[in-house]
Motif scaffolding. Structure first.
Motif, PDB file in Angstrom:
ATOM      1  N   GLY A   1      36.690  80.469  52.506  1.00 16.63           N
ATOM      2  CA  GLY A   1      35.974  79.205  52.546  1.00 16.63           C
ATOM      3  C   GLY A   1      34.597  79.295  53.161  1.00 16.63           C
ATOM      4  N   GLY A   2      34.267  80.412  53.772  1.00 22.97           N
ATOM      5  CA  GLY A   2      32.928  80.595  54.325  1.00 22.97           C
ATOM      6  C   GLY A   2      32.782  80.088  55.740  1.00 22.97           C
TER       7      GLY A   2
ATOM      8  N   PRO B   1      33.276  84.677  50.667  1.00 18.13           N
ATOM      9  CA  PRO B   1      33.055  83.829  49.490  1.00 18.13           C
ATOM     10  C   PRO B   1      32.466  84.659  48.349  1.00 18.13           C
ATOM     11  N   GLY B   2      33.000  84.466  47.155  1.00 18.01           N
ATOM     12  CA  GLY B   2      32.524  85.222  46.006  1.00 18.01           C
ATOM     13  C   GLY B   2      33.335  86.457  45.684  1.00 18.01           C
TER      14      GLY B   2
ATOM     15  N   LEU C   1      44.883  87.577  51.634  1.00 21.00           N
ATOM     16  CA  LEU C   1      45.315  87.819  53.008  1.00 21.00           C
ATOM     17  C   LEU C   1      44.253  87.362  53.995  1.00 21.00           C
ATOM     18  N   GLY C   2      43.000  87.293  53.519  1.00 26.30           N
ATOM     19  CA  GLY C   2      41.929  86.781  54.365  1.00 26.30           C
ATOM     20  C   GLY C   2      41.973  85.277  54.511  1.00 26.30           C
ATOM     21  N   GLY C   3      42.736  84.588  53.623  1.00 29.75           N
ATOM     22  CA  GLY C   3      42.998  83.162  53.754  1.00 29.75           C
ATOM     23  C   GLY C   3      41.762  82.319  53.929  1.00 29.75           C
ATOM     24  N   VAL C   4      41.608  81.740  55.124  1.00 33.25           N
ATOM     25  CA  VAL C   4      40.534  80.793  55.398  1.00 33.25           C
ATOM     26  C   VAL C   4      39.152  81.440  55.306  1.00 33.25           C
TER      27      VAL C   4
ATOM     28  N   ARG D   1      34.349  79.762  64.940  1.00 36.54           N
ATOM     29  CA  ARG D   1      34.554  80.805  63.927  1.00 36.54           C
ATOM     30  C   ARG D   1      34.009  82.148  64.421  1.00 36.54           C
ATOM     31  N   ARG D   2      32.826  82.130  65.010  1.00 38.38           N
ATOM     32  CA  ARG D   2      32.253  83.384  65.505  1.00 38.38           C
ATOM     33  C   ARG D   2      33.086  83.931  66.666  1.00 38.38           C
TER      34      ARG D   2
END
Length: 371
Positions: A291-292, A275-276, A285-288, A152-153
């Motif tokens: 989920g954090g 998240p939040g 548009l940020g999609g996934v 992810r990073r």
């Protein structure tokens, strides 16, 4: 851009993307996007593959149309404008092709352009073909090979670094100096979207007017003059088909121009869901990201500043501007939905999505949120 009164009365007819022949296309009340036989003949003339053509529409874009096309001995991705009518200077796919050809030998990852067709005779509009890559476009689902904290990073690092690389390209050095209209880019942008709102709007959204006044009152000087992608976000890049998190290609160059690079960063952050954040079909548009587990907006901004050497002093203005101009621009898409010119669920969701964007713009301008 057309007014509602100028839109065709038969706009509610069912829409067909692909037909076999020009005669099939002529029988439709709205034109198709791809005529299989015409494209086969065109490819035959270029010696590209042989036999029947297979075509599949791909992507989650809601402007220019994208297809994977395959036949024996050849495969490619085709990009063309949406169905008419649309503004004369909008959806310029040949401009997309030109910039990708210009960036081919830079640090910005782009697909190879294979063919550009300027004529309307094949598909009813110009189009281009580019190489088909087999990486991952990450939208609603994170591929298993990228589903860990390290990946992810790396994904976000590569995303930000690709943006910084684009902004480091000298337009003149790659033959795009004619796109540079000189200083006052932000002023021109504000004037442009003011005019677009007058043409696009189908309802009043008071928060947009309030943000417009704030943007005028707090407008900064242009930070620099670089290539600006215009729609740079997670869903418009393709990652390598591995766990590296490295970007294989930056996609969707429809809005490319020369101007203030901070508008790209502001737009990226406006789509960079955490998240939040409020639920919205557009913040989605940020999609996934929702989920954090990804670095957040603060990390993105700091890494961009480090890689580009640019100040973040006016970042709040650019994020507010991004929400505002996206709302204004997408009202034209909603107008097409109201007129029955599209069956895209995204366009119909703009009924509530655009007012939510206006609220995000106001929250950023007046309360400093989303930065």
């Amino acid at each position: 851009m057309e007014s509602l009164s100028q839109l065709p009365a038969n706009a509610a007819a069912p829409l067909v993307d692909v037909v076999e022949s020009a005669s099939d296309a002529a029988r439709l009340r709205q034109p198709p996007l791809l005529i299989r036989g015409s494209l086969e003949d065109y490819l035959d003339g270029l010696g590209l593959g042989r036999g029947p053509l297979r075509a599949q529409r791909i992507g989650e874009g809601h402007s220019n149309a994208t297809f994977v096309i395959e036949r024996d001995g050849f495969e490619a991705v085709l990009r063309r404008p949406p169905r008419p009518p649309y503004p004369k200077h909008a959806h310029n796919v040949l401009r997309e092709a030109r910039v990708q050809e210009a960036l081919a030998d830079t640090a910005v990852p782009v697909p190879q352009i294979l063919v550009t067709c300027r004529s309307d005779e094949v598909l009813g509009a110009p189009f281009y073909l580019m190489e088909r890559l087999h990486g991952q476009v990450v939208t609603a689902r994170l591929p298993a090979e990228l589903d860990d904290a390290g990946a992810r990073r790396r994904m976000i690092d590569s995303l930000v670094d690709s943006l910084a690389a684009l902004h480091a390209v000298d337009p003149a050095a790659v033959g795009l100096q004619d796109w540079n209209r000189g200083p006052d880019f932000l002023e021109r942008q504000l004037n442009l979207f003011d005019k677009l709102w007058l043409v696009n709007k189908v309802r009043e959204i008071p928060e947009l007017s309030g943000v417009r006044e704030w943007l005028r009152e707090h407008q900064p000087a242009d930070a620099a003059s670089t290539l600006v992608h215009g729609d740079f976000r997670l869903g418009n890049v393709m990652y390598e088909p591995s766990s590296s998190g490295t970007i294989d290609a930056v996609l969707d160059w429809e809005l490319i121009t020369v101007g203030d690079p901070m508008t790209d960063l502001g737009y990226l952050l406006s789509t960079f869901t955490e998240p939040g954040d409020p639920e919205s079909p557009l913040l989605g548009l940020g999609g996934v990201l929702r989920g954090g587990g990804f670095p957040g907006r603060e990390y993105v901004a700091a890494r961009y500043a480090e890689k580009s050497g640019r100040s973040l002093e006016n970042l709040r203005w650019h994020v507010a501007f991004a929400f505002w101009r996206t709302a204004v621009g997408l009202e034209g898409y909603y107008k097409r939905a109201v007129a029955g010119l599209t069956d895209d669920p995204f366009n119909h969701a703009l009924k509530t999505g655009i007012p939510q964007l206006a609220s995000c713009a106001a929250a950023t301008a007046f309360d400093g949120e989303f930065v």
